[in-house]
Design a protein around this motif. Structure first.
Motif, mmCIF file in Angstrom:
data_model
loop_
_atom_site.group_PDB
_atom_site.id
_atom_site.type_symbol
_atom_site.label_atom_id
_atom_site.label_comp_id
_atom_site.label_asym_id
_atom_site.label_seq_id
_atom_site.Cartn_x
_atom_site.Cartn_y
_atom_site.Cartn_z
ATOM 1 N N ARG A 1 18.428 58.561 34.597
ATOM 2 C CA ARG A 1 18.809 58.601 33.183
ATOM 3 C C ARG A 1 20.106 57.829 32.941
ATOM 4 N NH1 ARG A 1 16.321 63.618 33.576
ATOM 5 N NH2 ARG A 1 18.167 64.667 34.311
ATOM 6 N N GLU B 1 20.514 54.693 30.450
ATOM 7 C CA GLU B 1 21.525 54.679 29.390
ATOM 8 C C GLU B 1 22.402 53.428 29.495
ATOM 9 O OE1 GLU B 1 23.459 55.655 26.034
ATOM 10 O OE2 GLU B 1 21.693 56.663 26.831
ATOM 11 N N ARG C 1 20.454 50.550 28.116
ATOM 12 C CA ARG C 1 20.385 50.594 26.652
ATOM 13 C C ARG C 1 21.698 50.102 26.023
ATOM 14 N NH1 ARG C 1 16.038 53.340 24.527
ATOM 15 N NH2 ARG C 1 14.773 54.410 26.085
#
Length: 113
Positions: free
Chosen positions: A71, A75, A78
């Motif tokens: 994750r 992130e 992104r």
């Protein structure tokens, strides 16, 4: 000599994840080999079960923690996309058209029904 905290933590983690379950399982097998009948057999099987359960618990805990790293990487990717307009593993020259075209919006063409 005192070890750095990270080194000590790694050693303790290794002992809890692998040495403890292996020791429990080995002790259970030894008990069964010494006297494979009655209470010794049942006790040995119980100890083997405890060793396998300890290993499974450590394995599942490790798997759940690896999801956090995944994750975090997602992130970061992104954020990179928000800053640059293309994904980190994408060729920037192929991604330029998405940002420049007013009809396509900020992230690329959208599918309309």
């Amino acid at each position: 000599m005192t070890e750095p905290p990270q080194q000590e933590y790694r050693r303790t983690l290794f002992v809890v994840r692998y040495v403890l379950p292996a020791t429990l399982t080995l002790v259970g097998v030894i008990l069964i080999v010494i006297k494979p009948e009655g209470p010794t057999l049942h006790g040995g099987l119980g100890i083997i079960g405890a060793g396998l359960a300890a290993f499974l618990f450590a394995f599942l805990a490790r798997i759940s923690m690896s999801g956090d790293r995944f994750r975090d990487r997602e992130e970061d990717a992104r954020r990179f996309f928000d800053d640059h307009g293309y994904w980190p593993d994408e060729d920037p020259s192929r991604a330029r058209g998405r940002r420049e075209s007013p009809a396509s919006g900020p992230t690329g063409p959208t599918r309309r029904s």
